[in-house]
Design a protein around this motif. Structure first.
Motif, mmCIF file in Angstrom:
data_model
loop_
_atom_site.group_PDB
_atom_site.id
_atom_site.type_symbol
_atom_site.label_atom_id
_atom_site.label_comp_id
_atom_site.label_asym_id
_atom_site.label_seq_id
_atom_site.Cartn_x
_atom_site.Cartn_y
_atom_site.Cartn_z
ATOM 1 N N LEU A 22 -68.331 -56.648 -10.253
ATOM 2 C CA LEU A 22 -67.151 -56.367 -11.062
ATOM 3 C C LEU A 22 -67.568 -56.127 -12.508
ATOM 4 O O LEU A 22 -68.431 -56.826 -13.038
ATOM 5 C CB LEU A 22 -66.170 -57.547 -11.005
ATOM 6 C CG LEU A 22 -65.713 -58.008 -9.625
ATOM 7 C CD1 LEU A 22 -64.758 -59.185 -9.764
ATOM 8 C CD2 LEU A 22 -65.063 -56.864 -8.856
ATOM 9 N N ASP A 23 -66.958 -55.150 -13.139
ATOM 10 C CA ASP A 23 -67.182 -54.901 -14.552
ATOM 11 C C ASP A 23 -66.596 -56.075 -15.340
ATOM 12 O O ASP A 23 -65.385 -56.312 -15.285
ATOM 13 C CB ASP A 23 -66.505 -53.587 -14.954
ATOM 14 C CG ASP A 23 -66.784 -53.175 -16.393
ATOM 15 O OD1 ASP A 23 -67.047 -54.061 -17.231
ATOM 16 O OD2 ASP A 23 -66.720 -51.964 -16.693
ATOM 17 N N THR A 26 -63.554 -55.147 -17.642
ATOM 18 C CA THR A 26 -62.275 -54.681 -17.114
ATOM 19 C C THR A 26 -61.849 -55.397 -15.835
ATOM 20 O O THR A 26 -60.678 -55.323 -15.452
ATOM 21 C CB THR A 26 -62.351 -53.185 -16.804
ATOM 22 O OG1 THR A 26 -63.282 -52.964 -15.733
ATOM 23 C CG2 THR A 26 -62.787 -52.384 -18.026
ATOM 24 N N ALA A 28 -62.748 -54.414 -12.958
ATOM 25 C CA ALA A 28 -62.737 -53.421 -11.887
ATOM 26 C C ALA A 28 -64.017 -53.501 -11.061
ATOM 27 O O ALA A 28 -65.093 -53.814 -11.567
ATOM 28 C CB ALA A 28 -62.599 -52.019 -12.474
ATOM 29 N N THR A 29 -63.882 -53.210 -9.779
ATOM 30 C CA THR A 29 -65.059 -53.132 -8.916
ATOM 31 C C THR A 29 -65.854 -51.876 -9.271
ATOM 32 O O THR A 29 -65.306 -50.777 -9.311
ATOM 33 C CB THR A 29 -64.644 -53.075 -7.442
ATOM 34 O OG1 THR A 29 -63.942 -54.277 -7.114
ATOM 35 C CG2 THR A 29 -65.858 -52.936 -6.540
ATOM 36 N N VAL A 30 -67.136 -52.046 -9.522
ATOM 37 C CA VAL A 30 -67.960 -50.900 -9.890
ATOM 38 C C VAL A 30 -68.980 -50.542 -8.824
ATOM 39 O O VAL A 30 -69.631 -49.508 -8.902
ATOM 40 C CB VAL A 30 -68.683 -51.126 -11.239
ATOM 41 C CG1 VAL A 30 -67.685 -51.241 -12.362
ATOM 42 C CG2 VAL A 30 -69.571 -52.362 -11.184
ATOM 43 N N ALA A 342 -57.590 -58.320 -18.605
ATOM 44 C CA ALA A 342 -58.609 -58.217 -17.567
ATOM 45 C C ALA A 342 -59.981 -58.578 -18.129
ATOM 46 O O ALA A 342 -60.185 -58.662 -19.337
ATOM 47 C CB ALA A 342 -58.624 -56.801 -17.008
#
Length: 463
Positions: A22-23, A26, A28-30, A342
């Motif tokens: 995960l980033d 953020t 978010a899954t990277v 986030a």
């Protein structure tokens, strides 16, 4: 998904157990990275064992040339490695790029030092000589961290390869794309099987450390993992080379410029969000300068850009240390609150009136926290800084040469820095103590750690 600058994270077959990244900025899954299977680990360690004698017999100048070629590949891919590092761990891109360049320079240093590594000779009686010659240990397992994944890895990999060892390299599961690309680039410059990369979490690291066909386990990471490795190698006979946690103290003497001292403290505590092996973890400030120092340190903290920690699990641990300190009577001067939104951000935080009952003074926090304790004398500051289970490094800010001399003699750590929280000569070694590990890291001494000495007694046969 694609990261900026066209860095692409591959998505593999999900039938294999995967590491999700995960980033931290953020959430978010990277990307996903497949864990290396047990059969594949067997194959790779076996290959490393088979090709090691050939690599050991390779001329040291040829091994050095391969390291230089690997360093050149790192420099060519510095942007890509730095971007992978940023997206995986939140490390600012400029700092990540500097880590890549430092790693390349470290490989080049070992390319120079490897061919110069030498043994000794002892004269017995007139007709006899004892030679003390070094030999590579064999197969080295390198388990490396996420906080500076290229620079730290290049130290262990460079020293091991320069001295004729083969390496099975497992980067941290928090930076597998960065470590994977590093391993791929270096492997291009080496014969097949000399350097192989495996991926996985702590279970894979523990499996590698427990193997009987491994000769050295070199680990940079937590004290808990280091202790587990030490238990494993006690059973297998392998050598453990460990740089583990630290709880580094900063001692601020009377007579220093408190604003300058606060700048040093902020750099030591907040750089890379406090996620540096030798970050400042505890501050002991002389009462004479404490008020001005704290005011300047709060101003520094409030000007420091909030950056993400590596993940929310780590942020929870950092915040728990802060809350424990406040609950036990510390004054929260700035920061100390989990921000909305986030990611895994955490603000630069300053705590005053801290004491040894608090976890933040006893344990490694590894976050952007500056816990401050006032002391009545310089000697008290040194004594309290020394009363700790760890032994990685410490810093002393003082205008007194006598106090500097006293400090480096009395502090039971591997590295003492006077009037600078970071720095040091290229090629300098580190020798952690107690809970911080064992064995030399970096420098020419790391070549000694990656080799074994054999004594050869030579005497002519009788006529």
């Amino acid at each position: 998904m694609s990261a900026p600058n066209a860095v692409t994270f591959p998505t593999e077959n999900r039938a294999t157990e995967m590491i999700e990244i995960l980033d931290p900025a953020t959430g978010a899954t990277v990307g996903h990275v497949p864990m290396t299977g047990l059969a594949e680990i067997d194959r790779r360690v076996g290959l490393a064992d088979r090709v090691q004698p050939t690599w050991a017999r390779t001329a040291s100048a040829e091994r050095a040339a391969a390291l230089r070629a690997g360093a050149a590949l790192l420099r060519e891919c510095a942007d890509e490695l730095a971007e992978l590092n940023r997206v995986e761990t939140g490390r600012p891109r400029s700092e990540g790029e500097q880590g890549v360049l430092t790693g390349a320079a470290t490989l080049e240093q070992y390319a120079e030092l490897g061919p110069l590594h030498r043994g000794k000779a002892l004269q017995g009686d007139f007709e006899a000589t004892d030679l003390m010659v070094w030999e590579p240990c064999g197969v080295v397992v390198a388990l490396t961290p996420w906080n500076d994944p290229v620079a730290v890895s290049c130290g262990l990999l460079g020293a091991a390869l320069a001295t004729g060892n083969t390496v099975v390299y497992k980067p941290s599961e928090r930076a597998p794309h960065t470590g994977g690309l590093l391993g791929e680039l270096l492997a291009r410059a080496l014969p097949e099987g000399v350097l192989q990369t495996v991926q996985g979490d702590g279970r894979i690291g523990a499996l590698l450390a427990a193997r009987t066909d491994v000769d050295v386990v070199a680990h940079v990471g937590s004290t808990a993992t280091g202790r587990s490795i030490a238990k494993s190698v006690a059973a297998t006979g392998a050598k453990a080379l460990l740089e583990n946690g630290g709880n580094d103290a900063l001692v601020v003497d009377a007579g220093v410029d408190p604003v300058w001292a606060a700048g040093q403290a902020a750099l030591g505590a907040f750089a890379n969000s406090g996620q540096i092996c030798v970050s400042v973890e505890r501050i002991f400030v002389h009462r004479d300068v404490a008020e001005a120092f704290l005011a300047a340190l709060v101003a520094e903290a409030e000007s420091w850009k909030t950056a993400p920690l590596v993940d929310r699990r780590h942020r929870d641990q950092v915040h728990a240390h802060v809350r424990d300190a406040v609950d036990l009577g510390a004054d929260l001067l700035t920061g100390g609150a989990v921000p909305d939104g986030a990611g895994a951000h955490y603000p630069a935080t300053v705590l005053a009136h801290c004491d040894s009952n608090m976890r933040i003074m006893r344990e490694e926090t590894f976050g952007p926290i500056a816990p401050v304790r006032r002391v009545d004398t310089f000697e008290q500051g040194i004594a309290e800084a020394a009363a700790d289970d760890y032994g990685l490094a410490a810093t002393v800010l003082t205008p007194s040469m006598a106090h500097a001399q006293h400090a480096w003699r009395e502090l039971p750590v591997g590295t003492v820095k006077i009037n600078a929280v970071f720095g040091g000569a290229p090629g300098g070694a580190a020798h952690p103590r107690r809970a911080s590990g064992s064995g030399f890291g970096y420098g020419p001494e790391l070549l000694d750690e990656m080799t074994r000495t054999k004594v050869v007694h030579l005497r002519p046969a009788p006529h």
